[in-house]
Design an enzyme around this catalytic site. Structure first.
Site, PDB file in Angstrom:
ATOM      1  N   ASP A  92      -4.290  -8.468  -2.975  1.00 12.61           N
ATOM      2  CA  ASP A  92      -3.960  -9.097  -4.435  1.00 12.61           C
ATOM      3  C   ASP A  92      -2.511  -9.164  -4.560  1.00 12.61           C
ATOM      4  O   ASP A  92      -1.709  -9.214  -3.490  1.00 12.61           O
ATOM      5  CB  ASP A  92      -4.508  -8.371  -5.711  1.00 12.61           C
ATOM      6  CG  ASP A  92      -3.525  -6.952  -5.921  1.00 12.61           C
ATOM      7  OD1 ASP A  92      -2.874  -6.578  -5.043  1.00 12.61           O
ATOM      8  OD2 ASP A  92      -3.626  -6.560  -7.256  1.00 12.61           O
TER       9      ASP A  92
ATOM     10  N   ASP B 100     -10.600  -0.385  -7.782  1.00 14.82           N
ATOM     11  CA  ASP B 100      -9.597   0.072  -6.981  1.00 14.82           C
ATOM     12  C   ASP B 100      -8.556   1.209  -7.538  1.00 14.82           C
ATOM     13  O   ASP B 100      -8.475   0.820  -8.754  1.00 14.82           O
ATOM     14  CB  ASP B 100      -8.739  -0.812  -6.134  1.00 14.82           C
ATOM     15  CG  ASP B 100      -7.880  -1.521  -7.166  1.00 14.82           C
ATOM     16  OD1 ASP B 100      -6.789  -1.241  -7.362  1.00 14.82           O
ATOM     17  OD2 ASP B 100      -8.168  -2.571  -7.804  1.00 14.82           O
TER      18      ASP B 100
ATOM     19  N   CYS C 295     -13.733  24.013   1.014  1.00 12.88           N
ATOM     20  CA  CYS C 295     -13.720  22.798   1.317  1.00 12.88           C
ATOM     21  C   CYS C 295     -13.873  22.352   2.876  1.00 12.88           C
ATOM     22  O   CYS C 295     -13.077  23.281   3.680  1.00 12.88           O
ATOM     23  CB  CYS C 295     -12.494  22.028   0.761  1.00 12.88           C
ATOM     24  SG  CYS C 295     -12.436  20.074   1.047  1.00 12.88           S
TER      25      CYS C 295
ATOM     26  N   CYS D   7     -13.155  19.521   4.516  1.00  9.89           N
ATOM     27  CA  CYS D   7     -12.431  18.534   4.769  1.00  9.89           C
ATOM     28  C   CYS D   7     -11.391  18.855   5.936  1.00  9.89           C
ATOM     29  O   CYS D   7     -11.033  20.051   5.921  1.00  9.89           O
ATOM     30  CB  CYS D   7     -11.832  17.594   3.569  1.00  9.89           C
ATOM     31  SG  CYS D   7      -9.973  18.193   3.206  1.00  9.89           S
TER      32      CYS D   7
ATOM     33  N   CYS E  25      -8.150  20.963   4.813  1.00 13.57           N
ATOM     34  CA  CYS E  25      -8.450  22.324   4.415  1.00 13.57           C
ATOM     35  C   CYS E  25      -8.875  23.094   5.474  1.00 13.57           C
ATOM     36  O   CYS E  25      -8.509  24.216   5.652  1.00 13.57           O
ATOM     37  CB  CYS E  25      -9.336  22.436   3.249  1.00 13.57           C
ATOM     38  SG  CYS E  25      -8.943  21.455   1.723  1.00 13.57           S
TER      39      CYS E  25
ATOM     40  N   HIS F 115      -7.177  15.158   0.584  1.00  9.34           N
ATOM     41  CA  HIS F 115      -8.224  16.163   0.343  1.00  9.34           C
ATOM     42  C   HIS F 115      -8.926  15.513  -0.905  1.00  9.34           C
ATOM     43  O   HIS F 115      -9.865  15.710  -1.205  1.00  9.34           O
ATOM     44  CB  HIS F 115      -7.846  17.507   0.059  1.00  9.34           C
ATOM     45  CG  HIS F 115      -8.504  18.245  -0.569  1.00  9.34           C
ATOM     46  ND1 HIS F 115      -9.434  19.152  -0.520  1.00  9.34           N
ATOM     47  CD2 HIS F 115      -8.379  18.372  -2.002  1.00  9.34           C
ATOM     48  CE1 HIS F 115     -10.040  19.701  -1.451  1.00  9.34           C
ATOM     49  NE2 HIS F 115      -9.305  19.584  -2.509  1.00  9.34           N
TER      50      HIS F 115
HETATM   51 ZN   LIG Z   1     -10.266  19.887   1.582  1.00  8.78          ZN
END
Ligand SMILES: [Zn+2]
Length: 429
Positions: free
Chosen positions: A96, A260, A385, A387, A390, A412
């Protein structure tokens, strides 16, 4: 409903050394860094939005350095962001103009033709027509007609519509791989609906709603309802800059195809309370507060205090080291929560010491903050978590301190939010 992440060169150094607090040896910025879709195990979004305003050019500087800007134009968005079609099939690479960056100019600095060139060079899959922000949003039952609005608003409305008409014609040169998006701007729900209808009549099949960033959710709902009412069902809708991500159900209700935002990432360092995200057992988003332990030698507030002779810098460094150590030892279960909090709060108190506040006010502030941090340290959310942030960094992402930690925490949050969205989508089917 697709989530498009609005990028602003948000990467981290995967080799960052938390203990020494420095980048990996020989790290070259951008080349050795990783974007969220590279750093995390899977991409935490369905597409990326790049604004011309962020990239910048000779006319209006953006966030990119000159070298990055040249590379971006030469390589295109996907190669620059290392977000290839092959690796991320069906992903949106959206552009954009970044109307907020030129909001105070009488008209947009970009024309339809150069915008199409920008999208073409960048190999974008979707791109918005060059729009001009309208800041007003009339209350319900007080909506002004076109005759009642000031000339400035009327001109912005017309420019946005005219640009969209030109842009649609010019975009034909990019072929069928590119989807042009007509931007809606208006001063009220009915005027936005009128704009949407005009764009659909021009031939747009995907529209983007602009100017909603400052709006309350109730106002966004009204705009969406009015737009949906007049628009043929097959016309898709994108919501530009949608930060109120707790309200996904509203987008779903009005048939929004995509939106977005940078919110999950940015709130990691701009929100003083809700900066580390988690999900409750019921599947709602919930929040923790990262522990603020700034670098004593680089923190402006501490520098000012040192200059005023109110703080011994060596003492500040000691308190900082003790606080960091306290949090890490707690993470290793070597000390208990109260001991870790003592270390954290001793530094916090020095950092936030307010000479003007009464002693009782100071005690209150200290207590309040201690309770907030206690929640984080007791619950140990980094252990729950999976991810990469972490898994690899553990408690480090819960320390509010410098960009490599803060942006990791943002990544995260993206991971948590994307999981939340996926569950929401599954439920909505
Ligand atoms: Zn995490």
């Amino acid at each position: 409903m697709k989530f498009v992440f609005a990028d602003s060169l948000d990467f981290v150094d995967p080799a960052y050394d938390f203990i020494a607090d420095r980048n990996g040896a020989g790290r070259t910025i951008h080349r050795d860094d990783q974007f969220p879709h590279e750093f995390l195990d899977t991409s935490p979004y369905d597409g990326i939005l790049v604004s011309r305003g962020i990239v910048g050019d000779a006319l209006i500087p953006g966030k990119y350095t000159e070298a990055q800007l040249m590379r971006f134009r030469r390589e295109g968005a996907r190669r620059f962001l290392r977000y290839s079609r092959e690796q991320f099939p069906d992903s949106m690479m959206m552009g954009d103009c970044g109307a907020f960056t030129y909001r105070n100019m009488p008209e947009p600095p970009y024309r339809a033709q150069d915008t199409v060139e920008f999208y073409g060079d960048g190999d974008f899959s979707h791109g918005c027509s060059p729009d001009h922000l309208i800041f007003d949003f009339d209350d319900q039952d007080a909506e002004r007609s076109e005759k009642e609005i000031p000339e400035d608003i009327r001109i912005r409305f017309e420019i946005t519509q005219q640009n969209a008409a030109e842009f649609l014609r010019e975009a034909k040169s990019l072929g069928r791989r590119f989807v042009p998006m007509g931007v809606i701007q208006g001063w009220s729900a009915p005027s936005m609906a009128q704009a949407a209808l005009n764009l659909a009549k021009m031939g747009y099949v995907y529209l983007a709603i602009g100017g909603t960033v400052p709006l309350r959710i109730e106002q966004i709902r009204r705009a969406l309802a009015a737009i949906r009412e007049v628009l043929p069902k097959q016309v898709r809708l994108h919501l530009l800059g949608f930060g109120k991500i707790e309200h996904l159900a509203d987008l779903e209700r009005y048939g929004v195809t995509s939106f977005d935002t940078t919110s999950p990432l940015v709130r990691a360092f701009k929100d003083s309370r809700k900066n580390y995200w988690a999900r409750s057992k019921a599947g709602e988003l919930s929040y923790y507060t990262a522990i603020r332990i700034p670098q004593a030698t680089e923190n402006n507030r501490l520098k000012v205090k040192a200059l005023q002779g109110r703080l011994d810098q060596e003492e500040a460094r000691q308190l900082e080291a003790t606080a960091l150590n306290g949090v890490r030892r707690l993470a290793c279960r070597e000390i208990d929560v109260e001991d870790a909090l003592d270390a954290v709060m001793a530094y916090w108190e020095k950092l936030n010491w307010n000479d003007e506040a009464s002693p009782s006010k100071r005690v209150q502030a200290l207590d309040r903050q201690r309770r907030i941090y206690a929640q984080t340290l007791q619950d140990r959310p980094w252990e729950g978590c999976d991810c990469r942030v972490c898994r690899e960094g553990g408690v480090e992402a819960l320390i509010f301190r410098n960009s490599n930690r803060n942006k990791r925490r943002g990544m995260h949050n993206l991971h948590v939010f994307y999981k939340h969205l996926q569950d929401f989508r599954a439920d909505a089917v």
